[in-house]
Design a protein around this motif. Sequence first.
Motif, PDB file in Angstrom:
ATOM      1  N   ARG A   1      37.060  49.347  28.360  1.00 37.08           N
ATOM      2  CA  ARG A   1      35.994  49.053  29.332  1.00 37.08           C
ATOM      3  C   ARG A   1      35.761  47.554  29.466  1.00 37.08           C
ATOM      4  NH1 ARG A   1      33.363  50.990  24.781  1.00 37.08           N
ATOM      5  NH2 ARG A   1      31.836  49.585  23.831  1.00 37.08           N
TER       6      ARG A   1
ATOM      7  N   HIS B   1      37.033  52.473  38.040  1.00 37.95           N
ATOM      8  CA  HIS B   1      37.140  51.219  38.789  1.00 37.95           C
ATOM      9  C   HIS B   1      38.129  51.264  39.954  1.00 37.95           C
ATOM     10  CE1 HIS B   1      35.231  49.822  35.046  1.00 37.95           C
ATOM     11  NE2 HIS B   1      34.759  48.830  35.764  1.00 37.95           N
ATOM     12  N   TRP B   2      38.820  52.389  40.150  1.00 40.21           N
ATOM     13  CA  TRP B   2      39.835  52.430  41.198  1.00 40.21           C
ATOM     14  C   TRP B   2      39.183  52.755  42.540  1.00 40.21           C
ATOM     15  CZ3 TRP B   2      44.188  50.190  41.241  1.00 40.21           C
ATOM     16  CH2 TRP B   2      45.144  50.474  42.226  1.00 40.21           C
TER      17      TRP B   2
ATOM     18  N   PRO C   1      39.567  46.367  33.377  1.00 39.04           N
ATOM     19  CA  PRO C   1      39.306  46.266  34.819  1.00 39.04           C
ATOM     20  C   PRO C   1      39.876  45.018  35.495  1.00 39.04           C
ATOM     21  CG  PRO C   1      37.369  47.122  33.707  1.00 39.04           C
ATOM     22  CD  PRO C   1      38.322  46.711  32.627  1.00 39.04           C
TER      23      PRO C   1
ATOM     24  N   LEU D   1      43.598  45.324  36.862  1.00 38.50           N
ATOM     25  CA  LEU D   1      44.046  46.338  37.813  1.00 38.50           C
ATOM     26  C   LEU D   1      44.673  45.678  39.040  1.00 38.50           C
ATOM     27  CD1 LEU D   1      41.110  48.901  37.653  1.00 38.50           C
ATOM     28  CD2 LEU D   1      43.489  49.310  36.969  1.00 38.50           C
TER      29      LEU D   1
ATOM     30  N   VAL E   1      38.700  54.487  32.314  1.00 43.26           N
ATOM     31  CA  VAL E   1      38.270  53.208  32.885  1.00 43.26           C
ATOM     32  C   VAL E   1      38.954  52.970  34.232  1.00 43.26           C
ATOM     33  CG1 VAL E   1      38.258  50.708  32.546  1.00 43.26           C
ATOM     34  CG2 VAL E   1      37.696  52.224  30.641  1.00 43.26           C
TER      35      VAL E   1
END
Length: 426
Positions: A21, A55-56, A25, A28, A51
Amino acid sequence: MSPEELLQKMFAAAVDAAQPRHCLPAHLPPAPAGRTLVIGAGKASAEMARVVEQHWPGPLSGLVVTRYGYKVPCERIEIIEAAHPVPDQAGLEAARRILALVQGLNADDLVICLISGGGSSLLPLPADGLSLADKQALNRDLLKSGATISEMNCVRRHLSAIKGGRLAAACFPARLVTLAISDVPGDDPINIASGPTCADPTTCADALAILRRYAIDVPPPARALLESGAGESIKPGDARLANSETRMIATPQMALEAAAAVAREAGVPAHILGDSIEGEAREVGTVMAGIARQVARFGQPFEAPCVLLSGGETTVTIRGDGRGGRNVEFLLALGVALDGHAGIHAIACDTDGVDGQEEIAGALLAPDSLERAWAHGIRPRDSLANNDGHGFFQALGDSVICGPTLTNVNDFRAVYVGAVASASQG
């Protein structure tokens, strides 16, 4: 704050720094024009998948495999649990399914591969002609041989249908981004889960040399595969790796720096001796005891009080039938060498929460640990000879049990050296 409290707080900070976490992110990649597929393996892979989902920005699907007990809830990515450190049928089936998922992708598609420590045994897809039983037998022999993690993974890469870059080759021509949490000395991606998405410069001949070095009994099909060269992995420069990149999102060094910051905030200088220390755990413990004694007695190479930090992956050559792991073996050897030296405390834990094959992260060592052991009728040197670190520290109530941490940057060792003693102290 007592030395024990400080050491435990430092370990917690090291683990927290490697939590997906916090570290995932920012790494990505942008969403693709086509599909997004998430695959992966390792002790941290399920938490990494969660995670990614959080966030996607668009649709995705996928499958990752993690160790039994490390599953977390995900909505779009399937999580499968399998055995570690010796592979099982569940891991084999997961590896087959992952390889099947990446078939037929095109250049507009994106594969996000989540790799962390433990992935070698969680993706046990044997090369043609080998059985799961062959892989299990070799794994057991390698684990007790004293071979380094890089040596073990070299053998695994050349007996696999998915490791050693083969998974990356299967993803082509899609774009492949591997997000890796390193649990290996030097952070070489070919050694994290045996490098399923990385080019491998080692050879079948290298693997054979390692098996001979440790006098490991090689099943005939495995020997034939290696001697014929049919087990060669994907090499640097292979065109199928042109659209592949690896991003290291967490490393042992990051965890050690987080722990050092905790010590310094408490007013105790912290010194990182190395993030990739290898060797026999008991020998590393003996050497670390000598350094701690030098600090305590002479203020060299650092003034006391201070904390000496190190990481990496030691090995244990199994000689006895006790219950142990790398970290408690190191800590017990450290204690025996220190022989109750006043003012020196230590912690040694695996950041995944499992040292060896038990749900025990490691242990704490205090100046009176040996004295308390003798009061329990336990002979420390006998425990060390029997590889019984867990038995030793459990009897004292000094085991560190934290449950699955959902990450893994390998071993964490911290030695607290109190105020400088007189020059006559031995």
